[in-house]
Design an enzyme around this catalytic site. Structure first.
Site, PDB file in Angstrom:
ATOM      1  CG  HIS A 127      -1.826  -1.055   1.186  1.00  0.00           C
ATOM      2  ND1 HIS A 127      -2.943  -1.400   0.225  1.00  0.00           N
ATOM      3  CD2 HIS A 127      -2.243  -1.857   2.350  1.00  0.00           C
ATOM      4  CE1 HIS A 127      -3.662  -2.387   0.423  1.00  0.00           C
ATOM      5  NE2 HIS A 127      -3.299  -2.831   1.803  1.00  0.00           N
TER       6      HIS A 127
ATOM      7  CG  ASP B  47      -2.765  -8.210   1.018  1.00  0.00           C
ATOM      8  OD1 ASP B  47      -2.018  -8.437   1.796  1.00  0.00           O
ATOM      9  OD2 ASP B  47      -3.839  -7.539   1.074  1.00  0.00           O
TER      10      ASP B  47
ATOM     11  CG  HIS C 160      -6.638  -5.480   1.919  1.00  0.00           C
ATOM     12  ND1 HIS C 160      -5.797  -6.115   2.838  1.00  0.00           N
ATOM     13  CD2 HIS C 160      -7.847  -5.298   2.502  1.00  0.00           C
ATOM     14  CE1 HIS C 160      -6.849  -6.287   4.057  1.00  0.00           C
ATOM     15  NE2 HIS C 160      -7.867  -5.814   3.737  1.00  0.00           N
TER      16      HIS C 160
ATOM     17  CG  ASP D  11      -4.984  -9.662   3.453  1.00  0.00           C
ATOM     18  OD1 ASP D  11      -4.572 -10.476   2.714  1.00  0.00           O
ATOM     19  OD2 ASP D  11      -4.517  -8.667   3.928  1.00  0.00           O
TER      20      ASP D  11
HETATM   21 ZN    ZN Z   1      -3.993  -6.989   3.033  1.00  0.00          ZN
END
Ligand code: ZN
Length: 369
Positions: free
Chosen positions: A142, A179, A181, A267
């Site tokens: 991120h 991931d 996200h 995740d």
């Molecule tokens: Zn994540």
């Protein structure tokens, strides 16, 4: 097959301070009793511990690593951000972006974490190992060039890629981010470049909040070299494998990279507190096998996995070990005690058919049908 696993005790000492899940405590956020926020050291350390407790420990090498140096960081991040980060870290910690807290010494620990990604990439490119896993913490995907975000303080994978380009002259790198996200930092750093293909498979609109991304294909020279595959919350094993077989692998084949790096957040597991997907250890084993096969066909087997998120302390380790099983080609003696449970949680055929329709549209959209 030779596999290296890079980790460093210091990365488990990185502290986000006291949080409730990911919220800074304060007015209307009661300090949690006992355990602190989602990004605990244990969600990572337990992967290492389970690996070492299993018979995989004899199949994996555990080499040491050096921290990434300023020269490495400066290939990706502007000096003003690094100076601000170092100053705040020396002064006791803080948060210079969005949900990216750190404590005193956070800068140096982030250098250690980025160093693991760099060392793993280096070890594969110099032929020392066939493939490698870097257990990074803090995570990186991120982090923008000039702003940290979502537990990510340095862009670990871009730092590793740029070091590899400088040292080995690697021309084409593909990053596959599973991931749950969106890999927004990696995307933004390579958005206008064609020498790094960025692919993110993520929960639609999860994080960054409201982001989906299928329309964002890159710009300038980078047009067409960024692929986002947003999946609906509740997607499971079969939908993920379908997405990889129908979009990720064909995109890799079209690009023909010299190296594949997986941004390995765990995740999307069925009990993660920060997302709503339904993967289990066998999913990660099979996704890794698909990446191993693509790497074998496209780039001499060169595959590096760099750890990102994954917050279900009790379950993440089984997913991590399953990945290492696929990377080593050795089925370990570890039994995932929750596999039957989570295998039964999968969406029904009607829902899977709906997911496959969405993926067929994306396949058309990306010109991969
Ligand atoms: Zn994540």
């Amino acid at each position: 097959m030779s596999t290296a696993f890079f980790s460093d005790e210091l990365t488990f000492w990185h502290s986000t301070g006291v949080q409730a899940l990911f919220l800074p405590i304060g007015r209307w956020v009661q300090p949690p009793a006992g355990s602190v926020g989602a990004d605990t050291p244990e969600s990572k350390r337990r992967i290492l511990n389970l690996l070492k407790a299993s018979d995989l420990a004899t199949k994996v090498a555990f080499p040491s690593s050096s921290p990434a140096i300023m020269e490495d960081l400066l290939r990706v991040h502007p000096r003003r951000y690094l100076d601000a980060f170092k100053t705040a870290s020396d002064a006791g910690g803080g948060d210079l972006g969005d949900l990216a807290p750190f404590s005193q010494g956070g800068f140096e620990i982030a250098q250690v974490s980025a160093g693991l990604a760099k060392s793993a990439t280096r070890a594969v490119l110099n032929g020392e190992f066939d493939n490698a896993y870097a257990l990074c913490r803090p995570a990186g995907h991120h982090c923008l060039a000039d702003r940290p975000m979502g537990f990510c303080l340095l862009a670990n994978i871009p730092i590793a890629i740029e070091a590899a380009k400088a040292e080995f002259g690697v021309e084409r790198v593909a990053v596959v981010d599973w991931d749950v996200h969106h890999g927004n930092g990696t995307q933004s750093i390579y958005y206008d470049r064609s020498d790094v293909l960025t692919i993110s498979v993520h929960q639609d609109r999860c994080f960054p909040p409201g982001y989906s991304g299928a329309e964002d294909r890159g710009e300038g020279k980078g047009t067409g070299y960024n692929l986002n595959i947003p999946l609906p919350a509740g997607s499971g094993h079969e939908t993920y494998l379908h997405a990889f077989r129908k979009i990720v692998v064909p995109a890799l084949e079209k690009y023909s990279p010299d190296l594949i790096i997986v941004a390995s957040g765990l995740d999307a597991n069925a009990v993660d507190p920060l997302a709503r997907m339904l993967l289990h250890s066998a999913s990660y084993r099979e996704l890794t096998a698909l990446m191993m096969d693509a790497a074998a066909r496209l780039c001499g087997g060169r595959l590096v996995a760099v750890h990102e998120g994954g917050y279900a302390e009790a379950y993440v380790p089984y997913c991590g070990v399953a990945i290492l099983e696929a990377m080593t080609g050795h089925r370990s003696n570890v039994i995932d005690p929750e596999l039957d449970f989570f295998s039964a949680w999968q969406p029904d055929d009607r829902m899977i058919a709906f997911h496959k329709e969405l993926l067929a549209e994306l396949q058309q959209h990306f010109g991969l049908a």
